[in-house]
Design a protein around this motif. Structure first.
Motif, PDB file in Angstrom:
ATOM      1  N   ASN A 152      20.444 -40.865 -56.135  1.00 26.48           N
ATOM      2  CA  ASN A 152      20.518 -40.622 -57.494  1.00 26.48           C
ATOM      3  C   ASN A 152      20.997 -39.424 -57.491  1.00 26.48           C
ATOM      4  O   ASN A 152      20.744 -37.991 -57.645  1.00 26.48           O
ATOM      5  CB  ASN A 152      18.820 -40.347 -57.599  1.00 26.48           C
ATOM      6  CG  ASN A 152      18.230 -40.132 -58.929  1.00 26.48           C
ATOM      7  OD1 ASN A 152      19.212 -39.861 -59.374  1.00 26.48           O
ATOM      8  ND2 ASN A 152      17.345 -40.348 -59.382  1.00 26.48           N
TER       9      ASN A 152
ATOM     10  N   PHE B  49      19.061 -36.590 -59.710  1.00 24.65           N
ATOM     11  CA  PHE B  49      18.057 -35.739 -58.907  1.00 24.65           C
ATOM     12  C   PHE B  49      19.681 -34.723 -58.183  1.00 24.65           C
ATOM     13  O   PHE B  49      18.944 -33.229 -58.037  1.00 24.65           O
ATOM     14  CB  PHE B  49      18.207 -36.039 -57.782  1.00 24.65           C
ATOM     15  CG  PHE B  49      17.508 -35.815 -56.748  1.00 24.65           C
ATOM     16  CD1 PHE B  49      15.482 -34.652 -56.480  1.00 24.65           C
ATOM     17  CD2 PHE B  49      17.673 -35.800 -55.668  1.00 24.65           C
ATOM     18  CE1 PHE B  49      15.489 -33.947 -56.184  1.00 24.65           C
ATOM     19  CE2 PHE B  49      17.667 -35.339 -54.085  1.00 24.65           C
ATOM     20  CZ  PHE B  49      16.454 -33.957 -54.841  1.00 24.65           C
TER      21      PHE B  49
ATOM     22  N   LEU C  74      16.994 -27.718 -44.518  1.00 26.94           N
ATOM     23  CA  LEU C  74      15.906 -28.283 -44.467  1.00 26.94           C
ATOM     24  C   LEU C  74      15.821 -29.764 -45.147  1.00 26.94           C
ATOM     25  O   LEU C  74      15.192 -30.563 -45.420  1.00 26.94           O
ATOM     26  CB  LEU C  74      15.098 -26.986 -45.592  1.00 26.94           C
ATOM     27  CG  LEU C  74      13.401 -27.456 -46.194  1.00 26.94           C
ATOM     28  CD1 LEU C  74      12.898 -27.703 -44.652  1.00 26.94           C
ATOM     29  CD2 LEU C  74      12.538 -26.530 -46.907  1.00 26.94           C
ATOM     30  N   LEU C  75      16.926 -29.851 -46.570  1.00 26.65           N
ATOM     31  CA  LEU C  75      17.330 -30.535 -47.001  1.00 26.65           C
ATOM     32  C   LEU C  75      17.328 -31.837 -46.458  1.00 26.65           C
ATOM     33  O   LEU C  75      16.416 -32.504 -45.967  1.00 26.65           O
ATOM     34  CB  LEU C  75      18.230 -30.711 -47.990  1.00 26.65           C
ATOM     35  CG  LEU C  75      17.485 -29.633 -49.045  1.00 26.65           C
ATOM     36  CD1 LEU C  75      19.010 -29.150 -50.388  1.00 26.65           C
ATOM     37  CD2 LEU C  75      16.896 -30.394 -50.004  1.00 26.65           C
ATOM     38  N   ARG C  76      17.985 -31.684 -44.923  1.00 28.93           N
ATOM     39  CA  ARG C  76      18.581 -32.643 -44.451  1.00 28.93           C
ATOM     40  C   ARG C  76      16.797 -33.136 -43.979  1.00 28.93           C
ATOM     41  O   ARG C  76      16.411 -34.545 -43.286  1.00 28.93           O
ATOM     42  CB  ARG C  76      19.838 -32.333 -43.447  1.00 28.93           C
ATOM     43  CG  ARG C  76      20.740 -31.791 -43.716  1.00 28.93           C
ATOM     44  CD  ARG C  76      21.413 -33.247 -43.918  1.00 28.93           C
ATOM     45  NE  ARG C  76      22.071 -34.198 -43.033  1.00 28.93           N
ATOM     46  CZ  ARG C  76      22.455 -34.247 -41.532  1.00 28.93           C
ATOM     47  NH1 ARG C  76      23.271 -33.064 -41.932  1.00 28.93           N
ATOM     48  NH2 ARG C  76      22.393 -35.242 -41.087  1.00 28.93           N
ATOM     49  N   CYS C  77      16.412 -32.578 -43.179  1.00 22.79           N
ATOM     50  CA  CYS C  77      14.864 -32.678 -42.263  1.00 22.79           C
ATOM     51  C   CYS C  77      14.179 -33.355 -43.108  1.00 22.79           C
ATOM     52  O   CYS C  77      13.484 -34.360 -42.909  1.00 22.79           O
ATOM     53  CB  CYS C  77      14.491 -31.017 -41.914  1.00 22.79           C
ATOM     54  SG  CYS C  77      13.159 -31.686 -40.795  1.00 22.79           S
ATOM     55  N   LEU C  78      14.441 -33.246 -44.493  1.00 23.04           N
ATOM     56  CA  LEU C  78      13.565 -33.739 -44.912  1.00 23.04           C
ATOM     57  C   LEU C  78      13.786 -35.110 -45.795  1.00 23.04           C
ATOM     58  O   LEU C  78      13.027 -36.072 -47.053  1.00 23.04           O
ATOM     59  CB  LEU C  78      12.982 -32.864 -46.901  1.00 23.04           C
ATOM     60  CG  LEU C  78      12.276 -31.439 -45.541  1.00 23.04           C
ATOM     61  CD1 LEU C  78      12.041 -31.247 -47.956  1.00 23.04           C
ATOM     62  CD2 LEU C  78      10.918 -31.589 -45.904  1.00 23.04           C
ATOM     63  N   GLY C  79      14.591 -35.425 -45.341  1.00 24.08           N
ATOM     64  CA  GLY C  79      15.295 -37.019 -46.015  1.00 24.08           C
ATOM     65  C   GLY C  79      16.281 -36.769 -46.442  1.00 24.08           C
ATOM     66  O   GLY C  79      17.236 -38.299 -47.050  1.00 24.08           O
ATOM     67  N   MET C  80      16.960 -35.757 -47.082  1.00 21.06           N
ATOM     68  CA  MET C  80      18.609 -35.688 -47.218  1.00 21.06           C
ATOM     69  C   MET C  80      19.683 -36.453 -46.901  1.00 21.06           C
ATOM     70  O   MET C  80      20.222 -35.825 -45.531  1.00 21.06           O
ATOM     71  CB  MET C  80      18.718 -34.020 -48.362  1.00 21.06           C
ATOM     72  CG  MET C  80      20.072 -34.368 -49.377  1.00 21.06           C
ATOM     73  SD  MET C  80      20.188 -32.867 -49.748  1.00 21.06           S
ATOM     74  CE  MET C  80      18.830 -33.332 -51.699  1.00 21.06           C
ATOM     75  N   LYS C  81      20.480 -37.035 -47.501  1.00 20.16           N
ATOM     76  CA  LYS C  81      21.410 -37.646 -46.903  1.00 20.16           C
ATOM     77  C   LYS C  81      22.961 -36.911 -46.032  1.00 20.16           C
ATOM     78  O   LYS C  81      23.145 -35.400 -47.926  1.00 20.16           O
ATOM     79  CB  LYS C  81      22.017 -38.859 -47.480  1.00 20.16           C
ATOM     80  CG  LYS C  81      21.659 -40.463 -47.196  1.00 20.16           C
ATOM     81  CD  LYS C  81      21.981 -41.104 -47.855  1.00 20.16           C
ATOM     82  CE  LYS C  81      20.899 -42.809 -48.339  1.00 20.16           C
ATOM     83  NZ  LYS C  81      21.536 -43.250 -49.481  1.00 20.16           N
ATOM     84  N   PRO C  82      23.113 -36.518 -45.296  1.00 21.36           N
ATOM     85  CA  PRO C  82      24.735 -36.046 -45.240  1.00 21.36           C
ATOM     86  C   PRO C  82      25.354 -35.255 -46.648  1.00 21.36           C
ATOM     87  O   PRO C  82      25.672 -34.255 -46.878  1.00 21.36           O
ATOM     88  CB  PRO C  82      25.667 -35.566 -43.863  1.00 21.36           C
ATOM     89  CG  PRO C  82      24.155 -37.166 -43.164  1.00 21.36           C
ATOM     90  CD  PRO C  82      23.565 -37.374 -44.244  1.00 21.36           C
TER      91      PRO C  82
ATOM     92  N   PRO D 204      19.845 -31.295 -39.282  1.00 19.21           N
ATOM     93  CA  PRO D 204      18.557 -30.643 -39.499  1.00 19.21           C
ATOM     94  C   PRO D 204      17.840 -29.692 -38.171  1.00 19.21           C
ATOM     95  O   PRO D 204      16.347 -29.634 -38.406  1.00 19.21           O
ATOM     96  CB  PRO D 204      17.964 -31.843 -39.918  1.00 19.21           C
ATOM     97  CG  PRO D 204      18.247 -32.858 -38.927  1.00 19.21           C
ATOM     98  CD  PRO D 204      20.101 -32.778 -38.837  1.00 19.21           C
TER      99      PRO D 204
END
Lengths: 843, 233
Positions: free
Chosen positions: A3, A6, A290-298, A379
C-alpha cells in the motif's frame, strides 16, 4: 507493494523526530547543487553574451593587427573594402604627471577615425570618449587618475608632448580588467602620437586597422577569398565570427575549470549524502528490524526510507537551485577582471534544469548505496540476537549503482563539454583523486591506530580511540576537508613561490631597472644623469630591428608556401630585436659552436642564436639565415647556439650579431642599472622621464606589483571555488557528529557514571576533534606540498621553497574550526545530567 | 486439537570465525492451538534462537517447522512477512516500540501494514483496555517502561494473532509493574484465544503457563504439563 500511501505515511511518521538530524544531509546537497547551478548559469550567460556582443568586442566588422605596419600590398587590399576605416597604434610607454612630479608605466592607445564602430569607449563624462580625438587631449584610466589624484583638466605628459585630460576611462573595447593591472590605458588621437617622439625604429608598437562595411556585405566571404594573402603575413585578420570563435576557445578552459569545480563540489556533497544516509540507516536498524518482524516486506522497509531520503533530497535540490541562482549573481562581479563582456545574471533555465536533474539523480544514487543495505537487516535483531550477516560477498546491486553513477556523470559531462574523452578523463581524474586521498587517509588512520602509545594519558588515548569507533566518519571527513585544504594550500604555496622568484631577481647585484628606446645621441646625457644619481650603468646595449627574409637557401615566401615547413610561424614572422657583441653575457651559456668575430668587409657573418629560437627555426650550426635590416639584406650563418637564462631582469637577445656589421644601422639603445631602494628608483625614473620623454623605464617594482595583482585576482577566483569544498567538508563533519551523537552520548554517560569529570569528557572530545582536524588538514597540506613541488619543478622549472608559517596557519585554522564545531555540537552531552540526556536521546 | 506449531528434527548452527557453533540440536515440539507454553533454560541454552525460528524470523540449519499448517522452511521472506503480519504477535523484553511513532501509531502499525481501514478505532480500544487512554499521543520516550510494554501488548493483540511470542516480557520491569503487565498479557490472551509462547528465566511467569519446556545446551531436557491454577500470583 502492499500500500503505497501507507508507505508514504510511515515514511512521514518515521522521519518526524529525525528531520533536524537530516538538515545537514540536505545542506550537502544544497551546496553541491548550488555550485553547479551558479557556475553553469554563469557559463551559459557568458556564452550568450559573447555571441551577442561579438561585434562590440571587436568594435568593427574586420580588424587587422600586427606588431609592424601592414605592408603596402596588404593595406591596399584592406583599403579596397567599401568600408569606413579607423586606425590604432598601441604601445607601452612612460607618462609623466606634473601635478605629483611622478611617472607611470602606461599602455598608450592612439586612435584615428570613429573606432569603435560598434559599442563604445566607456568614459566619464561620456562625451570625453569623443572629445579626446579632437586635439592634444587624453582619456586616462580611472585607476591611474585615482592613484595620482588627477582630475579632468589636469595635464599628463607622454613623450615630448603634454596632453590635457578630458575624462576618466572606464573600459576600452574588448579589453579585460586584468590588462590595467599590468599597465593602465591612456587614449590619445593618432595625429598627436608623432609629436610625442615615441615612434622610433625599434619601438614596440601594435598596429591595428579597423573596417566597418555596409549592411549586407559578406565580410566572411571576402576574408575567406583572401585567406592565403592574409596567412602569409604576420597580420592577424579577425572578423566578428572569428573573434567569437577565438573567444569561445579562450573561454573553454575557464569553462572546463568551472565545470570541474562544480562537479567536485557536487560529488563532495554526495559523499556527505552517502555518509549521512549510512549513519541514518544504522541508527534506524532496530526500527527496520521491528517493521520486518511485524510483517513488513523487505522491499517495503527499503521504500519507507527511500521515500524519506528522496523527499528530503528533493527539498535539498530545490533549495540548492535557489541558492545557486543567488550565488550566480555574484560570479560576474568576482570574475569581471577576466572577461571582456558584462555578464548579466539572467536566470538560465538550462542550468537550472541541469542542476535539478543531475542533483536529484546523483543524490538519489549516492543515497541508494547505503540504503540498499536495508534489505539485509534481519527481523531477528529484535530478539537480542546479533545476526548481522556481513558475508563479505560481492554486492552486485551496489556495484551496479556505482556503475550507473559513473555513467550519469560521464553523460552529464559529455553534455557540458561535448567531448566523450574529456568527460571520461574528467571522471577518471575525480576517481583517482578520491582514491589517492582516501588511500592516504586510510594509511594515516591505520598507522595512527597502531601507534597509540600505551603510556599516553587516559584522555589522549580515549580521544584517539574515538576516531576508530564503529560508524566513524574519520575517513570521509579527512577526504572532504583534506580536498579543500589541498586546493587552498597549493594555491597559496604557488602564489608565494612565484612572487618570491620574481622578487629574488632583485637580490644582490642583479639589475632591477631597464631603460629602453634611448636614441643614440641621448646616450651620453642619460649615462651622466644615471651616474649623477649614484647609480651604476651595468649594461648599455644597442638594439637593431630586422625581419627574416629567408633561410636555408629559400625565401620566406617560398617557405610559407610549403606545407612541409618545419619552422614555427612566430619565429619566422616576428620583428626581431637584435644586438651585437663579441662576448657571452653572464646569463648565457654557449652550448654549441663559438662566437665568431667579423674582421673584414666581405667576410661571412656568423650570428649566435638562442636555443629556443634555433629550435623554433629548426636551424643548426652553419645554416644560412637572411635578414632584412630596414631594407638592406644581410646574409648570415649560424655560428653558435646559446642557452639563455631568464632569472634576472636583464636584456636578452635571441639573435646576436658580431660587432662591425650593424653599427651604422638605425638603432636605439638600452641601459640596465640597479637602484638600491624604491624611493631612489621612483625619483630616478621621474628624472629620466622628464629629461628623456621618449625613454621607457621598466622596473622590478612595477613588474612585481603587476604579477602580484594578477596572481591575487586569479587565486581569489580559485579560492572562492575551494571554499565550496571546505564548506562541504565542514557539513559532513557536523552531520557525522550529529548522527553519531547518541553513540558519543552513551560513552560519555558511561564514563561519567563511572566517575569521569565534566572537564575530562570535554578534554576527550577536544582531543578527538583536534586530531580529526589535524589529520584532515595534514593530509591536505601533504598533497598540496607534493603537487606544488611537482608543478614548480617540472612545469614552472623554478626553485622550490615554502614559507611554512602560512601553512602552519592553515593547519591551526582548520584544527580550530573543527574543534569549535565539534564542541558546539556536543555541548549538551557534557552540560546535562546523564539521565536527562539518556531519556531525551534514547529510545 | 490440531497442532498450531510443529517443530521436527530442528537443528541450528552458527559459524563463529572458523568454528561451527551448535545452538540447537534435534528439537521436536508440537504445540496445540490455545496452549500457553513457557520455554525456560539458562542463558545460552538456545531459547531465543528457538523462538526466532518458530516465529519464522530465521531459517534452521536442518529440520522442519510447520506453523498454522504451513511448512515455513521453503517460504520466501515476503511470504514469511505476510504470515507474521496476519497471524503472529510479538512482545519483547526491551519493548521495541518505534521511537518516532506515538503510542497510538505504534499500535495501529500491524493493521496498517495489512491495509485495513479503521485501525485507529481498534488501536484506541486496545490502548484503553491496557489503561493508556490518556497517553495515546505520547511518544515512547515520554512513557515509563511499564507503559511502553503495555503499548507493546496492545500492538501484539491488534491483529488478533493466532499465536503470540513473548521474549522475557517482564525482564526489564520492576516487580509490581511486571505483575501488572503479566496479568494484562494473560487476560488478553484469554480474551483473544491466542496460543502463547513465552521465553523466560522467571519461574513465576513460567508457572502461569500450561506447559514448560526446559532447554539446556541446545537440547530439550524436559517438556512438562503444568497446572497454572497452582501458580503463585
Amino acid at each position: 507493494m502492499s500500500n503505497f500511501s501507507f508507505l508514504i505515511q510511515t515514511a512521514y511518521r518515521d522521519s518526524r523526530k529525525n528531520r533536524s538530524k537530516l538538515v545537514l544531509f540536505m545542506s550537502s546537497i544544497v551546496l553541491g547543487v548550488a555550485a553547479l547551478v551558479a557556475i553553469n548559469s554563469f557559463n551559459y550567460n557568458l556564452r550568450n553574451e559573447i555571441d551577442k556582443e561579438a561585434a562590440t568586442l571587436l568594435g568593427a566588422d574586420l580588424a587587422a593587427s600586427g606588431n609592424r605596419p601592414a605592408e603596402a600590398g596588404i593595406l591596399r587590399v584592406l583599403d579596397s573594402l567599401p568600408a569606413e576605416r579607423a586606425r590604432e597604434m598601441e604601445m607601452l610607454s612612460m607618462a609623466y604627471i606634473p601635478k605629483t612630479d611622478e611617472s607611470q608605466f602606461v599602455r598608450l592607445k592612439a586612435l584615428e577615425g570613429n573606432f569603435p564602430f560598434y559599442g563604445k569607449i566607456k568614459a566619464e563624462p561620456a562625451e570625453a570618449a569623443t572629445t579626446f580625438r579632437s586635439g592634444p587631449f587624453a582619456l586616462v584610466d580611472r585607476g591611474l587618475m585615482l592613484q595620482h589624484g588627477l582630475q579632468s583638466g589636469d595635464s599628463i605628459r607622454i613623450g615630448k608632448m603634454m596632453f590635457m585630460i578630458q575624462g576618466k576611462l572606464d573600459g576600452s573595447v574588448g579589453s579585460v580588467g586584468m590588462a590595467s593591472a599590468v599597465a593602465p590605458a591612456i587614449y590619445i588621437n593618432l595625429t598627436s602620437l608623432d609629436s610625442t617622439g615615441l615612434v622610433q625604429p625599434g619601438s614596440l608598437i601594435n598596429y591595428a586597422y579597423y573596417y566597418k562595411v555596409p549592411e549586407g556585405f559578406n565580410i566572411e566571404k571576402w576574408k575567406k577569398d583572401r585567406k592565403s594573402l592574409f596567412k602569409s603575413d604576420q597580420l592577424r585578420v579577425e572578423t566578428v565570427e572569428s573573434r567569437k570563435e577565438n573567444l569561445n576557445k579562450a573561454f573553454s578552459f575557464l569553462n572546463y575549470f568551472l565545470n570541474l569545480v562544480a562537479i567536485v563540489a557536487l560529488l563532495l556533497g554526495c559523499i556527505g549524502v552517502a555518509s549521512s544516509v549510512m549513519i541514518y540507516v544504522r541508527s534506524k536498524t532496530n526500527s527496520i528490524a521491528l517493521l520486518r518482524c511485524l510483517g513488513m516486506k523487505p522491499m517495503d522497509a527499503f521504500l519507507v526510507y527511500f521515500i524519506q531520503i528522496v523527499a528530503l533530497g528533493l527539498i535539498g535540490v530545490i533549495m540548492g537551485v535557489l541558492t545557486g541562482v543567488l550565488i550566480q549573481s555574484a560570479l560576474p562581479v568576482i570574475l569581471k577582471d577576466f572577461i571582456p563582456v558584462t555578464v548579466n545574471n539572467a536566470l538560465s533555465p538550462k542550468a537550472i534544469s541541469e542542476g535539478f536533474f543531475l542533483g536529484i539523480s546523483v543524490t538519489t544514487l549516492f543515497a541508494l548505496l547505503p540504503l540498499v543495505s536495508i534489505r539485509n537487516i534481519s527481523p531477528l535483531r529484535t530478539l537480542r540476537v546479533e545476526t548481522e550477516a556481513s558475508s563479505g560477498a560481492f554486492d552486485y546491486l551496489k556495484t551496479g549503482i556505482l556503475v550507473i553513477i559513473g555513467i550519469v556523470l560521464i553523460g552529464f559531462l559529455w553534455l557540458l563539454t561535448s567531448s566523450f574523452l574529456t568527460s571520461l578523463a574528467f571522471v577518471a581524474g575525480i576517481i583517482v583523486s578520491y582514491l589517492i586521498l582516501s588511500g592516504l587517509s586510510s594509511l594515516i588512520i591505520t598507522m595512527l591506530r597502531k601507534s597509540i602509545p600505551s603510556n599516553a594519558g587516559f584522555v589522549t588515548r580515549q580521544g584517539l580511540s574515538n576516531l576508530f569507533r564503529p560508524d566513524n566518519q574519520t575517513q570521509t571527513i579527512m577526504v572532504t576537508i583534506g580536498m579543500g585544504t589541498a586546493v587552498l594550500t597549493t594555491l597559496m604555496i604557488l602564489q608565494s613561490l612565484l612572487l618570491n622568484n620574481v622578487s629574488m631577481m632583485d637580490a644582490g647585484k642583479q639589475p632591477n631597472m631597464i631603460l629602453y628606446g634611448i636614441e643614440t645621441n641621448q646616450m651620453d646625457d642619460l649615462k651622466k644623469l644615471t651616474l649623477a644619481s649614484g647609480l651604476p650603468v651595468i649594461q648599455e646595449v644597442p638594439v637593431v630591428t630586422m625581419k627574416i627574409d629567408g633561410w636555408k637557401g629559400r625565401t620566406k615566401a617560398q617557405w610559407l608556401a610549403d606545407s612541409l615547413m618545419t619552422a614555427e610561424r612566430w619565429a619566422v614572422n616576428r620583428e626581431a630585436r637584435v644586438s651585437y657583441r663579441d662576448t657571452i653575457s653572464d646569463d648565457e651559456k654557449l652550448v654549441s659552436g663559438k662566437l665568431r668575430k667579423y674582421n673584414n668587409e666581405g667576410d661571412s657573418i656568423f650570428v649566435s642564436l638562442g636555443t629556443t629560437f634555433a629550435d623554433a627555426m629548426d636551424a643548426e650550426i652553419g645554416d644560412e639565415i637572411v635578414f632584412n635590416v630596414q631594407g638592406t639584406r644581410i646574409v648570415t650563418y649560424v655560428g653558435s647556439l646559446r642557452e639563455i637564462e631568464f632569472r634576472n631582469l636583464s636584456t636578452r637577445f635571441f639573435i646576436i650579431f658580431p660587432t662591425g656589421v650593424l653599427e651604422k644601422a638605425p638603432q636605439f639603445q638600452v641601459v640596465v642599472t640597479k637602484t638600491p631602494d624604491n624611493s631612489t628608483m621612483s625619483k630616478y625614473r621621474t628624472e629620466v622621464v622628464k629629461a628623456f620623454p621618449n625613454v621607457s623605464v621598466v622596473d622590478l617594482t612595477t613588474i612585481l606589483q603587476s604579477v602580484n595583482d594578477i596572481l591575487k585576482k586569479v587565486s581569489f577566483v580559485i579560492r572562492f571555488m575551494a571554499i565550496f569544498s571546505l564548506l562541504t567538508g565542514m557539513i559532513v563533519l557536523i552531520s557525522s557528529l550529529l548522527l553519531s551523537k547518541y553513540q558519543r552520548l552513551k560513552e560519555s554517560i558511561l564514563l561519567r557514571t563511572i566517575g569521569a569529570t565534566r572537564s575530562q569528557i570535554i578534554k576527550i572530545n577536544a582531543t578527538e576533534y583536534a586530531f580529526l582536524g589535524f589529520l584532515s588538514a595534514g593530509t591536505g597540506v601533504f598533497i598540496a606540498v607534493l603537487s606544488s613541488f611537482l608543478v614548480t619543478k617540472f612545469q614552472l622549472k623554478l626553485d622550490y621553497q615554502i614559507a611554512w608559517w602560512p601553512v602552519v596557519g592553515i593547519i591551526v585554522g582548520i584544527v580550530t574550526i573543527t574543534v569549535v564545531i565539534g564542541m558546539l555540537n556536543s555541548r549538551d552531552i557534557v552540560s546535562s545530567p546523564p539521565l536527562e540526556v539518556l531519556r531525551k536521546e534514547g529510545s | 486439537m490440531a497442532a498450531i506449531l510443529k517443530v521436527e528434527q530442528l537443528s541450528m548452527q552458527y559459524t563463529s570465525g572458523q568454528r561451527q557453533l551448535s545452538v540447537l540440536q534435534d528439537i521436536n515440539i508440537s504445540i496445540e492451538e490455545g496452549e500457553t507454553v513457557a520455554i525456560t533454560g539458562p542463558s545460552g541454552s538456545g531459547k531465543t534462537t528457538l523462538m526466532g525460528l518458530c516465529a519464522a524470523l530465521d531459517n534452521p540449519t536442518s529440520g522442519q517447522i510447520t506453523l498454522l499448517g504451513t511448512v515455513v522452511n521453503p517460504l520466501t521472506e515476503d511470504q514469511r512477512a505476510i504470515l507474521r503480519n496476519k497471524h503472529i504477535g510479538f512482545i519483547f523484553q526491551n519493548f521495541q516500540l518505534l521511537p518516532s511513532l506515538t503510542a497510538l501509531e505504534n499500535v495501529m502499525l500491524p493493521l496498517e501494514l495489512q491495509g485495513i481501514k479503521g485501525a485507529e478505532a481498534e488501536a484506541e480500544r486496545l490502548l484503553e483496555r491496557v489503561g493508556l487512554k490518556d497517553r495515546m499521543t505520547h511518544y515512547p520516550t515520554q512513557l515509563s517502561g511499564g507503559e511502553q510494554q503495555r503499548v507493546a501488548l496492545a500492538r501484539a493483540f491488534i491483529n488478533k494473532p493466532k499465536i503470540l511470542f513473548a521474549d522475557e516480557p517482564t525482564g526489564n520491569l520492576d516487580g509490581d509493574t511486571g505483575a501488572t503487565v503479566e496479568s494484562l498479557m494473560f487476560d488478553l490472551n484469554k480474551d483473544y484465544g491466542t496460543t502463547l509462547i513465552i521465553v523466560t528465566h522467571n519461574p513465576d511467569l513460567a508457572s502461569r503457563t500450561g506447559r514448560i519446556i526446559k532447554l539446556r545446551s541446545g537440547h530439550i531436557v524436559s517438556d512438562l504439563k503444568n497446572d497454572p491454577a497452582t501458580a503463585i500470583n
